[in-house]
Write an enzyme that holds these catalytic residues in place. Structure first.
Site, PDB file in Angstrom:
ATOM      1  N   ALA A  68       2.449   4.519  -3.487  1.00 55.48           N
ATOM      2  CA  ALA A  68       3.181   4.934  -2.407  1.00 55.48           C
ATOM      3  C   ALA A  68       4.138   6.329  -2.924  1.00 55.48           C
ATOM      4  CB  ALA A  68       4.130   4.200  -1.793  1.00 55.48           C
ATOM      5  N   GLY A  81       0.596   1.094  -3.868  1.00 54.31           N
ATOM      6  CA  GLY A  81       0.069   1.268  -2.918  1.00 54.31           C
ATOM      7  C   GLY A  81      -1.220   1.688  -2.886  1.00 54.31           C
ATOM      8  N   GLU A 101      -3.366  -1.367  -3.324  1.00 53.67           N
ATOM      9  CA  GLU A 101      -3.004  -2.091  -1.941  1.00 53.67           C
ATOM     10  C   GLU A 101      -4.172  -1.521  -0.945  1.00 53.67           C
ATOM     11  OE1 GLU A 101       1.140  -1.485  -2.248  1.00 53.67           O
ATOM     12  OE2 GLU A 101       1.279  -3.566  -2.088  1.00 53.67           O
ATOM     13  N   GLU A 106       5.284  -1.730  -9.260  1.00 53.06           N
ATOM     14  CA  GLU A 106       6.468  -1.631  -8.353  1.00 53.06           C
ATOM     15  C   GLU A 106       7.877  -2.149  -9.068  1.00 53.06           C
ATOM     16  OE1 GLU A 106       3.470  -2.523  -7.212  1.00 53.06           O
ATOM     17  OE2 GLU A 106       3.292  -1.271  -5.443  1.00 53.06           O
TER      18      GLU A 106
END
Ligand code: CAA
Length: 254
Positions: free
Chosen positions: A63, A108, A111, A131
């Protein structure tokens, strides 16, 4: 589209996340474009299989940290909900998705790959959920999908260490299905996609739904679901053609 490229090769659609200056990091803008593409694919029902990859040296490096650094709790909740909505659309789509993990697939980015049905990786790929090194936890499904894919113990190592793993290590954990040399990744992805594409759509989608919903049931409930889904295919044009072709010693036409 600014961040997503769509390309047809030998009739197979490849979606490429294209923001190489930030290693294809997922900002809200990138996620919204991806959602637009997924929505139009589900409306058209044109593809049985779709490849997803990244431009340049990354698949997706996570992200977008620059945007996230400005978020308060409310904005972060909306961002996580956006990621979940888009990735659930991908996961539940009426086609089989194959992630071609060409490079960094972090946070992300991993993911996104986890929301796909199948993952092939290049020997150059590095995968992880870093993260916790940012004082965060995975927010686009990592804590849930990784544990379901490889088990709680193995997923705990990935989430709590925040380490990056090589493609071969990721394969040994069961995070990726196969590992190929970078120059072979697309070719192998297209080979698998062509194989899937030659099968019956109804059987593919029924199998996908049965596998996916089975995960939310006990074994016994899952087996009852399989009985229903298996029998629902009988008497359909597709199974008549498939079984008929076998008996007539010819290739089925789906
Ligand atoms: N967000 C925003 N920008 C990113 C980014 C990210 N996730 N990852 C890389 N970039 C940017 C860098 O800031 C850099 O930009 P500038 O050139 O403007 O400085 C550019 O991409 C190239 O990156 P590097 O110079 O860092 O490239 P490198 O080869 O030296 O390192 C890397 C590559 C190891 C992947 C490193 O970029 C990195 O650690 N990136 C962050 C990975 C990460 O922590 N991802 C998880 C994000 S959190 C998340 O995803 C939360 C969630 O679950 C929802």
């Amino acid at each position: 589209m600014k961040y997503i490229k769509q390309e047809l090769t030998e009739g197979i659609l490849t979606i490429t996340i294209q923001r190489p200056e930030a290693l294809n990091a997922l900002s809200a803008e990138v996620l919204r474009e991806l959602e637009e593409v997924l929505d139009s694919l589900s409306k058209s029902s044109e593809h049985k299989v779709v490849l997803i990859t990244g431009d340049g040296k990354a698949f997706v490096a996570g992200a977008d940290i620059a945007s996230m650094s400005t978020y308060n709790e409310k904005a972060a909740l909306e961002f996580s909900q956006l990621g979940h909505r888009v990735f659930e659309k991908l996961e539940n789509a009426d086609y089989i998705s194959i992630a071609l993990v060409n490079g960094f697939s972090l946070g992300g980015g991993l993911e996104l790959a986890l929301a796909c049905d199948i993952r092939y990786a290049s020997t150059k790929a590095k995968l992880g959920l870093p993260e916790v090194s940012l004082g965060l936890i995975p927010g686009f499904g990592g804590t849930q999908r990784l544990a379901r894919l490889i088990g709680v113990g193995a997923a705990s190592e990935w989430v709590y260490s925040g380490e990056m793993f090589t493609a071969e290590q990721a394969k040994s954990f069961g995070v990726v299905n196969q590992v190929y040399e970078p120059e072979d990744l697309l070719k192998e992805g297209l080979r698998l996609a062509a194989s899937i594409n030659s099968r019956g759509r109804l059987a593919l989608m029924t199998a996908k739904k049965t596998i996916r919903s089975g995960l939310n049931h006990t074994l016994s409930e899952g087996l009852r679901l399989e009985e229903q889904k298996f029998s629902s295919l009988f008497g359909k044009d597709e199974s008549k053609e498939g079984m008929g072709a076998f008996l007539e010693k010819r290739k089925p036409q789906f």
